[in-house]
Design a protein around this motif. Structure first.
Motif, PDB file in Angstrom:
ATOM      1  N   LEU A   1     -23.163 -63.733  22.339  1.00 51.03           N
ATOM      2  CA  LEU A   1     -22.777 -62.227  22.452  1.00 51.03           C
ATOM      3  C   LEU A   1     -21.567 -61.933  22.960  1.00 51.03           C
ATOM      4  CD1 LEU A   1     -26.371 -61.411  23.888  1.00 51.03           C
ATOM      5  CD2 LEU A   1     -25.441 -60.824  21.647  1.00 51.03           C
ATOM      6  N   TYR A   2     -21.197 -60.695  22.668  1.00 51.41           N
ATOM      7  CA  TYR A   2     -19.689 -60.095  23.209  1.00 51.41           C
ATOM      8  C   TYR A   2     -20.155 -59.496  24.448  1.00 51.41           C
ATOM      9  CZ  TYR A   2     -17.384 -60.973  18.974  1.00 51.41           C
ATOM     10  OH  TYR A   2     -16.925 -61.564  17.690  1.00 51.41           O
ATOM     11  N   VAL A   3     -19.059 -59.077  25.281  1.00 53.09           N
ATOM     12  CA  VAL A   3     -19.060 -58.629  26.720  1.00 53.09           C
ATOM     13  C   VAL A   3     -18.223 -57.186  26.387  1.00 53.09           C
ATOM     14  CG1 VAL A   3     -18.644 -58.831  28.937  1.00 53.09           C
ATOM     15  CG2 VAL A   3     -19.327 -60.821  27.743  1.00 53.09           C
ATOM     16  N   GLY A   4     -18.924 -56.255  26.746  1.00 59.81           N
ATOM     17  CA  GLY A   4     -18.231 -55.063  26.806  1.00 59.81           C
ATOM     18  C   GLY A   4     -18.019 -54.437  28.255  1.00 59.81           C
ATOM     19  N   LEU A   5     -16.640 -54.534  28.531  1.00 58.26           N
ATOM     20  CA  LEU A   5     -16.053 -53.851  29.845  1.00 58.26           C
ATOM     21  C   LEU A   5     -15.527 -52.621  29.952  1.00 58.26           C
ATOM     22  CD1 LEU A   5     -14.225 -57.431  30.954  1.00 58.26           C
ATOM     23  CD2 LEU A   5     -16.391 -56.738  31.443  1.00 58.26           C
ATOM     24  N   ASN A   6     -15.684 -51.819  30.874  1.00 58.82           N
ATOM     25  CA  ASN A   6     -15.341 -50.521  30.925  1.00 58.82           C
ATOM     26  C   ASN A   6     -14.550 -50.251  32.227  1.00 58.82           C
ATOM     27  OD1 ASN A   6     -17.371 -49.938  32.653  1.00 58.82           O
ATOM     28  ND2 ASN A   6     -18.612 -49.557  30.890  1.00 58.82           N
ATOM     29  N   GLY A   7     -14.358 -48.849  32.559  1.00 60.94           N
ATOM     30  CA  GLY A   7     -13.842 -48.379  33.991  1.00 60.94           C
ATOM     31  C   GLY A   7     -14.435 -48.691  35.124  1.00 60.94           C
ATOM     32  N   ILE A   8     -15.646 -49.388  34.932  1.00 62.75           N
ATOM     33  CA  ILE A   8     -16.200 -49.894  36.253  1.00 62.75           C
ATOM     34  C   ILE A   8     -15.340 -50.888  36.901  1.00 62.75           C
ATOM     35  CG2 ILE A   8     -18.159 -51.158  37.551  1.00 62.75           C
ATOM     36  CD1 ILE A   8     -19.850 -49.804  35.542  1.00 62.75           C
ATOM     37  N   MET A   9     -14.715 -51.558  36.150  1.00 65.29           N
ATOM     38  CA  MET A   9     -13.887 -52.967  36.802  1.00 65.29           C
ATOM     39  C   MET A   9     -12.716 -52.333  37.675  1.00 65.29           C
ATOM     40  SD  MET A   9     -15.425 -55.455  35.894  1.00 65.29           S
ATOM     41  CE  MET A   9     -16.936 -55.416  35.402  1.00 65.29           C
ATOM     42  N   THR A  10     -12.030 -51.309  37.057  1.00 60.59           N
ATOM     43  CA  THR A  10     -10.911 -50.535  37.789  1.00 60.59           C
ATOM     44  C   THR A  10     -11.150 -49.990  39.136  1.00 60.59           C
ATOM     45  OG1 THR A  10     -11.104 -48.374  37.135  1.00 60.59           O
ATOM     46  CG2 THR A  10     -10.050 -49.715  35.594  1.00 60.59           C
ATOM     47  N   PHE A  11     -12.577 -49.708  39.484  1.00 61.56           N
ATOM     48  CA  PHE A  11     -12.769 -49.309  40.652  1.00 61.56           C
ATOM     49  C   PHE A  11     -13.876 -50.076  41.493  1.00 61.56           C
ATOM     50  CE2 PHE A  11     -15.296 -46.614  37.705  1.00 61.56           C
ATOM     51  CZ  PHE A  11     -16.753 -46.815  38.371  1.00 61.56           C
ATOM     52  N   SER A  12     -14.118 -51.189  40.942  1.00 59.87           N
ATOM     53  CA  SER A  12     -15.242 -52.322  41.643  1.00 59.87           C
ATOM     54  C   SER A  12     -14.707 -52.804  42.802  1.00 59.87           C
ATOM     55  CB  SER A  12     -15.809 -53.381  40.535  1.00 59.87           C
ATOM     56  OG  SER A  12     -16.437 -54.195  41.179  1.00 59.87           O
ATOM     57  N   LYS A  13     -15.358 -52.896  43.796  1.00 59.42           N
ATOM     58  CA  LYS A  13     -15.161 -53.741  44.983  1.00 59.42           C
ATOM     59  C   LYS A  13     -15.965 -54.897  45.055  1.00 59.42           C
ATOM     60  CE  LYS A  13     -12.292 -50.363  46.773  1.00 59.42           C
ATOM     61  NZ  LYS A  13     -11.851 -50.046  45.647  1.00 59.42           N
ATOM     62  N   ASP A  14     -16.635 -55.278  44.053  1.00 55.55           N
ATOM     63  CA  ASP A  14     -17.581 -56.477  44.008  1.00 55.55           C
ATOM     64  C   ASP A  14     -16.754 -57.662  43.488  1.00 55.55           C
ATOM     65  OD1 ASP A  14     -19.342 -58.372  43.281  1.00 55.55           O
ATOM     66  OD2 ASP A  14     -20.933 -56.776  42.803  1.00 55.55           O
ATOM     67  N   LEU A  15     -16.488 -58.394  44.335  1.00 56.00           N
ATOM     68  CA  LEU A  15     -15.620 -59.486  43.726  1.00 56.00           C
ATOM     69  C   LEU A  15     -16.322 -60.560  42.655  1.00 56.00           C
ATOM     70  CD1 LEU A  15     -13.934 -60.783  47.198  1.00 56.00           C
ATOM     71  CD2 LEU A  15     -13.040 -59.355  45.482  1.00 56.00           C
ATOM     72  N   GLU A  16     -17.796 -60.648  42.945  1.00 57.66           N
ATOM     73  CA  GLU A  16     -18.300 -61.394  41.898  1.00 57.66           C
ATOM     74  C   GLU A  16     -18.122 -60.898  40.542  1.00 57.66           C
ATOM     75  OE1 GLU A  16     -22.129 -63.694  42.034  1.00 57.66           O
ATOM     76  OE2 GLU A  16     -22.471 -62.168  43.562  1.00 57.66           O
ATOM     77  N   GLN A  17     -18.137 -59.442  40.448  1.00 58.41           N
ATOM     78  CA  GLN A  17     -18.074 -58.662  39.181  1.00 58.41           C
ATOM     79  C   GLN A  17     -16.716 -59.053  38.619  1.00 58.41           C
ATOM     80  OE1 GLN A  17     -18.516 -54.481  39.505  1.00 58.41           O
ATOM     81  NE2 GLN A  17     -20.798 -54.498  39.645  1.00 58.41           N
ATOM     82  N   LEU A  18     -15.774 -58.877  39.507  1.00 56.60           N
ATOM     83  CA  LEU A  18     -14.444 -58.906  38.767  1.00 56.60           C
ATOM     84  C   LEU A  18     -14.045 -60.500  38.587  1.00 56.60           C
ATOM     85  CD1 LEU A  18     -12.529 -56.989  41.675  1.00 56.60           C
ATOM     86  CD2 LEU A  18     -12.779 -56.324  39.213  1.00 56.60           C
ATOM     87  N   ALA A  19     -14.732 -61.324  39.279  1.00 52.43           N
ATOM     88  CA  ALA A  19     -14.650 -62.914  39.006  1.00 52.43           C
ATOM     89  C   ALA A  19     -15.337 -62.964  37.400  1.00 52.43           C
ATOM     90  CB  ALA A  19     -15.094 -63.889  40.045  1.00 52.43           C
ATOM     91  N   ALA A  20     -16.329 -62.322  37.184  1.00 48.32           N
ATOM     92  CA  ALA A  20     -17.024 -62.616  35.809  1.00 48.32           C
ATOM     93  C   ALA A  20     -16.037 -62.051  34.869  1.00 48.32           C
ATOM     94  CB  ALA A  20     -18.360 -62.053  36.018  1.00 48.32           C
ATOM     95  N   ALA A  21     -15.616 -60.695  35.297  1.00 48.95           N
ATOM     96  CA  ALA A  21     -14.494 -60.176  34.183  1.00 48.95           C
ATOM     97  C   ALA A  21     -13.309 -61.096  33.759  1.00 48.95           C
ATOM     98  CB  ALA A  21     -14.130 -58.686  34.663  1.00 48.95           C
ATOM     99  N   LYS A  22     -13.192 -61.619  34.715  1.00 48.79           N
ATOM    100  CA  LYS A  22     -12.002 -62.507  34.403  1.00 48.79           C
ATOM    101  C   LYS A  22     -12.165 -63.716  33.544  1.00 48.79           C
ATOM    102  CE  LYS A  22      -8.164 -64.192  37.653  1.00 48.79           C
ATOM    103  NZ  LYS A  22      -7.514 -64.301  38.964  1.00 48.79           N
ATOM    104  N   ALA A  23     -13.466 -64.109  33.957  1.00 50.69           N
ATOM    105  CA  ALA A  23     -13.711 -65.323  33.235  1.00 50.69           C
ATOM    106  C   ALA A  23     -14.658 -65.217  31.754  1.00 50.69           C
ATOM    107  CB  ALA A  23     -14.820 -66.105  33.943  1.00 50.69           C
ATOM    108  N   VAL A  24     -14.487 -63.826  31.386  1.00 53.39           N
ATOM    109  CA  VAL A  24     -14.881 -63.523  29.997  1.00 53.39           C
ATOM    110  C   VAL A  24     -13.848 -64.083  29.006  1.00 53.39           C
ATOM    111  CG1 VAL A  24     -15.516 -62.049  28.241  1.00 53.39           C
ATOM    112  CG2 VAL A  24     -16.227 -61.576  30.625  1.00 53.39           C
ATOM    113  N   PRO A  25     -14.054 -65.096  28.045  1.00 51.93           N
ATOM    114  CA  PRO A  25     -13.280 -65.515  27.134  1.00 51.93           C
ATOM    115  C   PRO A  25     -12.719 -64.258  26.306  1.00 51.93           C
ATOM    116  CG  PRO A  25     -15.383 -66.862  27.050  1.00 51.93           C
ATOM    117  CD  PRO A  25     -15.532 -65.660  27.910  1.00 51.93           C
TER     118      PRO A  25
END
Ligand SMILES: [Zn+2]
Length: 274
Positions: A190-214
């Motif tokens: 499946l594909y992963v859809g990323l949006n504005g949440i990433m720009t204000f997220s303080k959740d490091l796990e979330q950001l690590a996952a966003a970084k890891a999406v191919p």
């Protein structure tokens, strides 16, 4: 003008023309921000290089509106869906489900969703959400359409349902989960859809996952009018703001904006056939 071209794969701008009262009053949110002309929103998006949008339906009526909205508009396509929040009122309404299924035949309908499971709010019962999800998965398979999934706090129940079907394609929209969840998404192609949440997220796990999406599995979205990116939180979100999320992610991931824009747009083309 810009030479960066982006696709907002998930927005609700057709709702500007929808009902501001009643069961699904999202238009009120747009009107409160003084936005009553969706074409000005599309123009503003095009001016910054956001030249394609997918308008996503959340109820039967809202999906019909999305289909009507994209019909005459260039660069706009529709996804028809029944949101998990709205599932309760459709489980015993076969006439509405028949109306919904008929929408899939429209040539500018490029996906089914948003649909899925939301156990964070449980505005509808898990049973109703599950039933309406099955209905939409069968519809997507029948018409060979990809799916736009909304899954919140519910992956444990979502995967066994997903795995009952073969040949489902699609995107996990508004992905905000962990690396482990990301692995499950990747395993299923499946594909992963990323949006504005990433720009204000303080959740490091979330950001690590966003970084890891191919990169070849990532698409961008706004979910407008919701989820306005930083640093303009507090204003209404529009498709033009996908640029801010793209810039943030390019920086987070150490990629050039041009590369990220180009690849995510190619991905959107592959996913939706637009
Ligand atoms: Zn949405």
């Amino acid at each position: 003008m810009t030479d960066v071209h982006l696709t907002d794969t998930h927005c609700h701008i057709h709702e500007i023309l929808g009902p501001a009262k009643g069961e699904y009053p999202v238009a009120a949110r747009w009107h409160k921000a003084d936005i009553t002309d969706p074409d000005s929103v599309l123009r503003a998006a095009r001016e910054v290089g956001v030249n394609r949008v997918v308008c996503v339906g959340c109820t039967v009526e809202d999906s019909a509106l999305a289909v009507e909205f994209v019909q005459e508009r260039e660069g706009a396509w529709a996804s028809i869906g029944i949101h998990p929040h709205e599932a309760d009122r459709y489980v015993r309404d076969q006439a509405a489900l028949d109306r919904f299924a008929a929408l899939a035949l429209h040539p500018k309908v490029v996906a089914v969703g948003e649909c899925g499971l939301d156990y964070y709010y449980t505005h509808s019962t898990p049973e109703a959400q599950t039933e309406i999800l099955h209905f939409q998965m069968q519809l997507a398979l029948k018409h060979n359409l990809p799916m736009v999934f909304h899954v919140r706090d519910a992956f444990a129940d979502f995967w066994p349902i997903f795995d009952q079907y073969q040949g489902i394609r699609g995107v996990i929209h508004s992905f905000t989960a962990t690396r482990a969840d990301l692995d499950e998404v990747m395993k299923r192609g499946l594909y992963v859809g990323l949006n504005g949440i990433m720009t204000f997220s303080k959740d490091l796990e979330q950001l690590a996952a966003a970084k890891a999406v191919p990169l070849e599995r990532m698409v961008l979205e706004t979910d407008a009018p919701f989820l306005t990116p930083a640093p303009i939180r507090g204003t209404i979100c529009q498709p033009k703001h996908v640029v801010m999320t793209a810039e943030f992610l390019a920086h987070l991931r150490g990629e050039s904006l041009t590369e990220l824009a180009k690849t995510t747009s190619v991905n959107a083309t592959k996913l939706f056939g637009i």
